[in-house]
Design an enzyme around this catalytic site. Structure first.
Site, PDB file in Angstrom:
ATOM      1  N   SER A  49      -2.838 -37.965  -9.036  1.00  0.00           N
ATOM      2  CA  SER A  49      -3.147 -39.025  -8.429  1.00  0.00           C
ATOM      3  C   SER A  49      -3.807 -39.162  -7.546  1.00  0.00           C
ATOM      4  O   SER A  49      -4.586 -38.642  -7.029  1.00  0.00           O
ATOM      5  CB  SER A  49      -1.868 -40.043  -8.398  1.00  0.00           C
ATOM      6  N   ASP A 100      -1.979 -43.324 -19.612  1.00  0.00           N
ATOM      7  CA  ASP A 100      -1.805 -43.135 -18.616  1.00  0.00           C
ATOM      8  C   ASP A 100      -2.362 -44.672 -17.854  1.00  0.00           C
ATOM      9  O   ASP A 100      -3.030 -45.243 -18.067  1.00  0.00           O
ATOM     10  CB  ASP A 100      -3.048 -42.594 -17.448  1.00  0.00           C
ATOM     11  N   HIS A 110       0.915 -41.221 -17.037  1.00  0.00           N
ATOM     12  CA  HIS A 110       0.552 -40.591 -15.289  1.00  0.00           C
ATOM     13  C   HIS A 110       1.794 -39.359 -14.525  1.00  0.00           C
ATOM     14  O   HIS A 110       0.431 -38.092 -13.999  1.00  0.00           O
ATOM     15  CB  HIS A 110       0.832 -41.922 -15.073  1.00  0.00           C
TER      16      HIS A 110
END
Length: 273
Positions: free
Chosen positions: A95, A224, A253
């Site tokens: 991320s 996600d 995610h």
């Protein structure tokens, strides 16, 4: 475990375990190096040296009021890599950490980095702009800012639901995983978390992706709900000179946690390729 005092006085907490080729793990917002436990153990047992730090303002590092931006994050990684004299390292970012990895690789990593892996990463840019019309609207990030500033404890609890895909039919919900996410988030600085929203949403990594020549693996879940793969992974791969993209149908995610076995094996295959 160690503490590195950076040039601006910030104390950066890090873990450094094992011997062999170094793997450096970069966590996402608003977490800490603890988010990599499943990867640290797996690769430690495979004979690698595993390193993970708490980004400034996060986890056990100094709760900084300044420097909560992507250029400073990358500079902090540079200082850590220099202090530990890392060579032939593989940097793995999830991320926000994916942005940190590619910025570090482009600006500082030429002599010390062998490969990079971007997982559910925010690259090349998340925010909707004239040049990125399919990005995420600013209103979404303004809401994250508002909730972080005024309702952080409850918001972080609620955020785990879409993060891990626990709102999907048939999902195997783990309260312990949600609690661990919340624990990590609440360890960090509210100011650093607030500032980091701008860093992960508005930073443009297009040139960084174009500049790196090392092999880069992009891994992204197709379910996600936090960082949409269509406007990140599928665009980022087009800028890389030496890139590989793996998309995972149905993965969330938080797939490094929920799908650790599959991801760890794919990461190992890329390292050995």
């Amino acid at each position: 475990m160690g503490i590195l005092k950076l040039k601006d006085g910030t104390e950066l907490y890090y873990k450094d375990l094992g011997q062999g080729q170094p793997l450096v793990f970069h966590h996402g917002w608003p977490l800490s190096s603890d988010d990599w436990d499943l990867q640290m153990m797996y690769f430690l047992n495979k004979g690698f040296r595993v390193i993970a730090h708490d980004r400034r303002g996060h986890g056990r590092s100094t709760q900084t009021s300044e420097g909560n931006d992507m250029d400073t994050y990358a500079s902090d990684v540079f200082e850590l890599a220099e202090a530990l004299d890392l060579k032939n390292a593989i940097h793995i970012g999830h991320s926000t950490g994916g942005g940190e990895v590619i910025r570090y690789a482009a600006k500082y990593g030429a002599k010390r980095i062998a490969k990079a892996i971007l997982i559910s990463a925010v690259t090349p840019i998340m925010l909707k702009t004239e040049s990125n019309p399919n990005g995420v609207p600013m209103e979404v990030f303004d809401e994250i800012r508002l909730q972080t500033a005024t309702n952080r404890a409850q918001y972080f609890r609620d955020f785990t639901i879409p993060f891990f895909g626990y709102n999907r039919e048939g999902a195997k919900v783990s309260q312990a995983v949600m609690d661990n996410w919340w624990r990590q988030g609440m360890m960090g600085s509210i100011k650093a978390h607030y500032d980091c929203i701008k860093a992960f949403s508005e930073s443009d990594f297009t040139q960084d992706l174009k500049d790196v020549v090392i092999p880069v693996l992009i891994m992204h879940g197709q379910d996600d709900q936090i960082v949409p793969y269509e406007t990140t992974a599928e665009i980022a791969i087009t800028y890389l000179k030496n890139g590989k993209l793996i998309l995972y149908p149905g993965f969330s995610h938080g797939m490094p946690t929920t799908e650790a076995e599959i991801l760890n094996n794919d990461i190992l295959s890329f390292i050995n390729s």
